[in-house]
Design a protein around this motif. Structure first.
Motif, PDB file in Angstrom:
ATOM      1  N   ASN A  43      25.324  32.665 -45.769  1.00 39.21           N
ATOM      2  CA  ASN A  43      26.386  32.380 -45.147  1.00 39.21           C
ATOM      3  C   ASN A  43      26.743  33.407 -43.860  1.00 39.21           C
ATOM      4  O   ASN A  43      25.981  34.319 -43.787  1.00 39.21           O
ATOM      5  CB  ASN A  43      27.534  32.919 -45.850  1.00 39.21           C
ATOM      6  N   PHE A  44      27.473  32.989 -43.021  1.00 35.61           N
ATOM      7  CA  PHE A  44      27.747  33.521 -41.576  1.00 35.61           C
ATOM      8  C   PHE A  44      29.254  33.884 -41.446  1.00 35.61           C
ATOM      9  O   PHE A  44      29.715  32.818 -41.499  1.00 35.61           O
ATOM     10  CB  PHE A  44      27.133  32.896 -40.434  1.00 35.61           C
ATOM     11  N   THR A  45      29.717  34.937 -41.123  1.00 38.04           N
ATOM     12  CA  THR A  45      31.082  35.412 -41.109  1.00 38.04           C
ATOM     13  C   THR A  45      31.163  35.883 -39.623  1.00 38.04           C
ATOM     14  O   THR A  45      30.713  37.278 -39.740  1.00 38.04           O
ATOM     15  CB  THR A  45      31.616  36.076 -42.231  1.00 38.04           C
ATOM     16  N   GLU A  46      32.154  35.527 -38.899  1.00 39.01           N
ATOM     17  CA  GLU A  46      32.092  36.248 -37.461  1.00 39.01           C
ATOM     18  C   GLU A  46      33.055  37.307 -37.810  1.00 39.01           C
ATOM     19  O   GLU A  46      34.205  37.119 -38.444  1.00 39.01           O
ATOM     20  CB  GLU A  46      33.048  35.216 -36.618  1.00 39.01           C
ATOM     21  N   LEU A  47      32.748  38.620 -37.407  1.00 39.89           N
ATOM     22  CA  LEU A  47      33.683  39.662 -37.693  1.00 39.89           C
ATOM     23  C   LEU A  47      34.396  40.094 -36.550  1.00 39.89           C
ATOM     24  O   LEU A  47      34.169  40.753 -35.599  1.00 39.89           O
ATOM     25  CB  LEU A  47      32.840  40.874 -38.020  1.00 39.89           C
ATOM     26  N   ALA A  48      35.806  39.491 -36.402  1.00 43.12           N
ATOM     27  CA  ALA A  48      36.664  39.579 -35.298  1.00 43.12           C
ATOM     28  C   ALA A  48      37.111  40.991 -35.026  1.00 43.12           C
ATOM     29  O   ALA A  48      37.136  41.339 -33.822  1.00 43.12           O
ATOM     30  CB  ALA A  48      37.760  38.893 -35.450  1.00 43.12           C
ATOM     31  N   SER A  49      37.224  41.711 -36.009  1.00 43.11           N
ATOM     32  CA  SER A  49      37.675  43.190 -35.781  1.00 43.11           C
ATOM     33  C   SER A  49      36.679  43.966 -35.372  1.00 43.11           C
ATOM     34  O   SER A  49      36.945  45.019 -34.670  1.00 43.11           O
ATOM     35  CB  SER A  49      38.345  43.506 -36.984  1.00 43.11           C
ATOM     36  N   THR A  50      35.366  43.837 -35.520  1.00 44.33           N
ATOM     37  CA  THR A  50      34.424  44.749 -35.191  1.00 44.33           C
ATOM     38  C   THR A  50      33.311  44.320 -34.223  1.00 44.33           C
ATOM     39  O   THR A  50      32.337  44.901 -33.977  1.00 44.33           O
ATOM     40  CB  THR A  50      33.683  45.296 -36.493  1.00 44.33           C
ATOM     41  N   GLY A  51      33.496  43.037 -34.290  1.00 51.04           N
ATOM     42  CA  GLY A  51      32.262  42.289 -33.319  1.00 51.04           C
ATOM     43  C   GLY A  51      31.192  41.923 -34.000  1.00 51.04           C
ATOM     44  O   GLY A  51      30.828  42.562 -35.433  1.00 51.04           O
ATOM     45  N   GLY A  52      30.401  41.082 -33.785  1.00 48.39           N
ATOM     46  CA  GLY A  52      29.037  40.553 -34.541  1.00 48.39           C
ATOM     47  C   GLY A  52      29.313  39.761 -35.633  1.00 48.39           C
ATOM     48  O   GLY A  52      30.463  39.163 -35.729  1.00 48.39           O
ATOM     49  N   VAL A  53      28.326  39.281 -36.478  1.00 49.66           N
ATOM     50  CA  VAL A  53      28.236  38.364 -37.395  1.00 49.66           C
ATOM     51  C   VAL A  53      27.685  38.916 -38.844  1.00 49.66           C
ATOM     52  O   VAL A  53      26.442  39.590 -38.913  1.00 49.66           O
ATOM     53  CB  VAL A  53      27.560  37.232 -37.038  1.00 49.66           C
ATOM     54  N   ARG A  54      28.399  38.826 -39.712  1.00 51.54           N
ATOM     55  CA  ARG A  54      27.781  39.365 -41.145  1.00 51.54           C
ATOM     56  C   ARG A  54      27.078  38.046 -41.759  1.00 51.54           C
ATOM     57  O   ARG A  54      27.371  37.042 -41.728  1.00 51.54           O
ATOM     58  CB  ARG A  54      29.034  39.518 -42.042  1.00 51.54           C
ATOM     59  N   VAL A  55      25.919  38.131 -42.029  1.00 50.80           N
ATOM     60  CA  VAL A  55      24.890  37.352 -42.447  1.00 50.80           C
ATOM     61  C   VAL A  55      24.477  37.793 -44.034  1.00 50.80           C
ATOM     62  O   VAL A  55      24.117  38.923 -44.489  1.00 50.80           O
ATOM     63  CB  VAL A  55      23.584  37.253 -41.870  1.00 50.80           C
ATOM     64  N   PHE A  56      24.948  36.840 -45.100  1.00 52.93           N
ATOM     65  CA  PHE A  56      24.822  37.239 -46.297  1.00 52.93           C
ATOM     66  C   PHE A  56      24.524  35.995 -47.225  1.00 52.93           C
ATOM     67  O   PHE A  56      24.881  34.911 -46.845  1.00 52.93           O
ATOM     68  CB  PHE A  56      25.955  38.103 -46.976  1.00 52.93           C
ATOM     69  N   GLY A  57      23.703  36.299 -48.446  1.00 50.29           N
ATOM     70  CA  GLY A  57      23.415  35.359 -49.208  1.00 50.29           C
ATOM     71  C   GLY A  57      22.282  35.511 -50.287  1.00 50.29           C
ATOM     72  O   GLY A  57      21.989  36.625 -50.343  1.00 50.29           O
ATOM     73  N   ARG A  58      21.476  34.367 -50.533  1.00 50.10           N
ATOM     74  CA  ARG A  58      20.400  34.699 -51.566  1.00 50.10           C
ATOM     75  C   ARG A  58      19.337  33.501 -51.280  1.00 50.10           C
ATOM     76  O   ARG A  58      19.721  32.417 -51.167  1.00 50.10           O
ATOM     77  CB  ARG A  58      20.927  34.626 -53.084  1.00 50.10           C
ATOM     78  N   ILE A  59      18.128  34.026 -51.336  1.00 49.36           N
ATOM     79  CA  ILE A  59      17.013  33.037 -51.170  1.00 49.36           C
ATOM     80  C   ILE A  59      15.974  33.271 -52.383  1.00 49.36           C
ATOM     81  O   ILE A  59      15.843  34.490 -52.701  1.00 49.36           O
ATOM     82  CB  ILE A  59      16.340  33.372 -49.684  1.00 49.36           C
TER      83      ILE A  59
END
Length: 180
Positions: A43-59
């Motif tokens: 998953n990818f979530t744009e972090l509008a408040s701090t900038g950048g993208v959170r990348v999270f999940g499981r392989i």
């Protein structure tokens, strides 16, 4: 122009007291598949408040240890499997590096390594300030790839290290698609 338009839209909405002007976070997701038994969801979530993208999940289905993890140029994972994804996403033509390197010393797609535990599971939760889910350098429509080997982050003195981090073959990949 878009920023100016959004600014004026915010002023209008504020005067009507109907909507907050905080930018909405954009979300994306990739379902990964490839060489059995490696699969995953990232998953990818744009972090509008701090900038950048959170990348999270499981392989899952990986061998124990570190595996290179990158955004690749193309969202074509069908023509030749994960090999169709092309090279690492690199809009600035930089050498290969690690996620802690400056934007001038890494590909935009260089996310370093994921680490699989003794059960072959890699849990991912990172924030990258170079990835984007908007604009010309967006990763939407591109692919995410997990590799067979550890990414040396471009630190070795050979050409392959500077290009791919000696990450090896592509085990699984998925197209990064926008989701609600």
């Amino acid at each position: 122009m878009k920023i100016v338009t959004e600014f004026f839209a915010c002023i209008i909405f504020l005067t009507m007291l109907t909507v907050s002007c905080q930018p909405k976070e954009r979300n994306a997701q990739a379902y990964m598949a490839g060489k059995a038994p490696v699969t995953g969801v990232v998953n990818f979530t744009e972090l509008a408040s701090t900038g950048g993208v959170r990348v999270f999940g499981r392989i899952t289905g990986l061998t124990t240890g570190k595996h290179g993890f990158h955004v690749h140029q193309y969202g074509d994972i069908f023509t030749k499997g994960c090999d169709s994804a092309g090279p690492h996403f690199n809009p600035t033509n930089a050498l290969h590096g690690g996620p802690q390197d400056s934007p001038h010393h890494r590909h935009a797609g260089d996310l370093g390594n994921v680490v699989a535990n003794d059960y072959g599971i890699a849990n991912i939760d990172i924030v990258d300030h170079f990835l984007k889910l908007r604009g010309p350098d967006s990763i939407l429509g591109r692919s995410i790839v997990v590799h067979a080997n550890e990414d040396d982050l471009g630190r070795q003195d050979n050409e392959e290290s500077k290009r791919t981090g000696n990450s090896g073959s592509r085990l699984a990949c998925g197209i990064i698609a926008i989701v609600p």
